[in-house]
Design an enzyme around this catalytic site. Structure first.
Site, mmCIF file in Angstrom:
data_model
loop_
_atom_site.group_PDB
_atom_site.id
_atom_site.type_symbol
_atom_site.label_atom_id
_atom_site.label_comp_id
_atom_site.label_asym_id
_atom_site.label_seq_id
_atom_site.Cartn_x
_atom_site.Cartn_y
_atom_site.Cartn_z
ATOM 1 N N HIS A 143 0.836 -1.197 0.000
ATOM 2 C CA HIS A 143 0.000 0.000 0.000
ATOM 3 C C HIS A 143 0.876 1.254 0.000
ATOM 4 O O HIS A 143 0.637 2.197 -0.773
ATOM 5 C CB HIS A 143 -0.914 -0.017 1.233
ATOM 6 N N GLU A 144 1.891 1.274 0.853
ATOM 7 C CA GLU A 144 2.772 2.442 0.948
ATOM 8 C C GLU A 144 3.624 2.606 -0.304
ATOM 9 O O GLU A 144 3.827 3.723 -0.797
ATOM 10 C CB GLU A 144 3.665 2.338 2.187
ATOM 11 N N HIS A 147 1.549 4.201 -2.918
ATOM 12 C CA HIS A 147 1.458 5.658 -2.740
ATOM 13 C C HIS A 147 2.631 6.348 -3.441
ATOM 14 O O HIS A 147 2.458 7.348 -4.137
ATOM 15 C CB HIS A 147 1.501 6.013 -1.249
ATOM 16 N N GLU A 223 -6.308 6.895 -1.314
ATOM 17 C CA GLU A 223 -6.273 5.688 -0.483
ATOM 18 C C GLU A 223 -6.866 4.497 -1.236
ATOM 19 O O GLU A 223 -6.323 3.392 -1.200
ATOM 20 C CB GLU A 223 -7.040 5.913 0.825
#
Length: 287
Positions: A143-144, A147, A223
């Protein structure tokens, strides 16, 4: 207290630098601070300048405020796994290897920050490493990394810069109108009286609240995109499992941009102002 002092010192330094830059620009261009062009110049310098300086300093601020330990040489199996996992994911999405760090906190959380895709930091909390299994932690890291690969730090900085500029510009224009109306019989005070500064502050607070709703909206959209990116990297099942685990999380201790690019935000926040969508919505979006 450490975070408060760091926040105050950083903002004072930023204001000083921007003030000097603005003074030089005004002098060189011969623009009056009371003209619309001068007000727009002030709004642009402080609106975009503050956002971009914060972006450039984001890694340093994140490390100092969280006390994150950057893994330069893995000391145990956990650190070896973290570095290897981030390296593999970074290679898949085509970005330079981010710095990997661990910070001490009971919450299950992680964040990504940095001025560019190839100059970034991924940090995970000690609470996440203790309370998530390896598959869940892998999904959080994905997820990071997503980003970073999506360029979310720069995107939100641009959005923040635009809304900041509009807030400052509109607030100063309206404050000038109100001030001129109140002090219509005193030309010398118009635009520089205490009423001008009072209404400028009031309008900036009011429009700043509205602007935060806009920034939070875009943050929530990013997100969903980062969750989708993580699902592509490690599988939707792992990402859903990580989000389900976050329902038993401690309240987030992250602040500012670190919260915006974290895996979870604090509970009990009004949805309009939240940087993250509700966990159930994120889980449903992955199905």
């Amino acid at each position: 207290m450490k975070r408060v002092i760091l926040f105050l010192l950083t903002n004072l330094a930023v204001m000083l630098v921007l003030g000097i830059v603005l003074s030089i620009l005004m002098s060189v261009l011969g623009i009056s601070t009371r003209s619309l062009g001068g007000i727009l110049m002030i709004a642009t310098v402080f609106g975009f300048g503050g956002s971009f300086i914060s972006l450039l300093m984001s890694k340093w601020i994140a490390k100092k405020s969280t006390g994150a330990h950057v893994i330069e040489q893995p000391r145990n199996e956990t650190e070896q796994w973290l570095v290897a996992t981030v390296a593999e994911q970074a290679k898949k999405v085509g970005i330079a290897m981010p710095e990997v760090a661990i910070y001490d906190s009971p919450e299950m959380n992680a964040f990504a920050t940095g001025p560019s895709k190839n100059n970034s930091l991924v940090a995970v909390s000690s609470g996440l490493l203790r309370n998530m299994d390896q598959n869940q932690a892998e999904a959080v890291l994905a997820h990071e990394v997503s980003h970073i690969a999506n360029g979310d730090m720069v995107t939100l900085t641009l959005i923040q810069g635009v809304v900041n500029t509009f807030v400052i510009f509109i607030a100063k224009v309206l404050a000038g109108i109100v001030d001129n109306f109140i002090n219509s019989n005193n030309e010398e005070e118009g635009g520089s009286s205490w009423t001008y500064f009072l209404f400028d502050m009031i309008f900036q607070i009011l429009f700043g609240v509205l602007a935060s709703v806009i920034v939070a909206y875009f943050s929530r959209k990013r997100e969903f995109a980062a969750d989708a990116g993580a699902a592509e990297l490690v599988g939707a099942a792992k990402m859903r499992s990580a989000l389900e685990r976050l329902k038993q999380n401690h309240p987030s201790q992250l602040e500012g941009s670190m919260m915006a690019f974290g895996i979870a935000s604090g509970k009990g926040m009004a949805e309009l102002f939240s940087s993250h969508p509700p966990l159930d919505e994120r889980i449903d979006a992955l199905r």
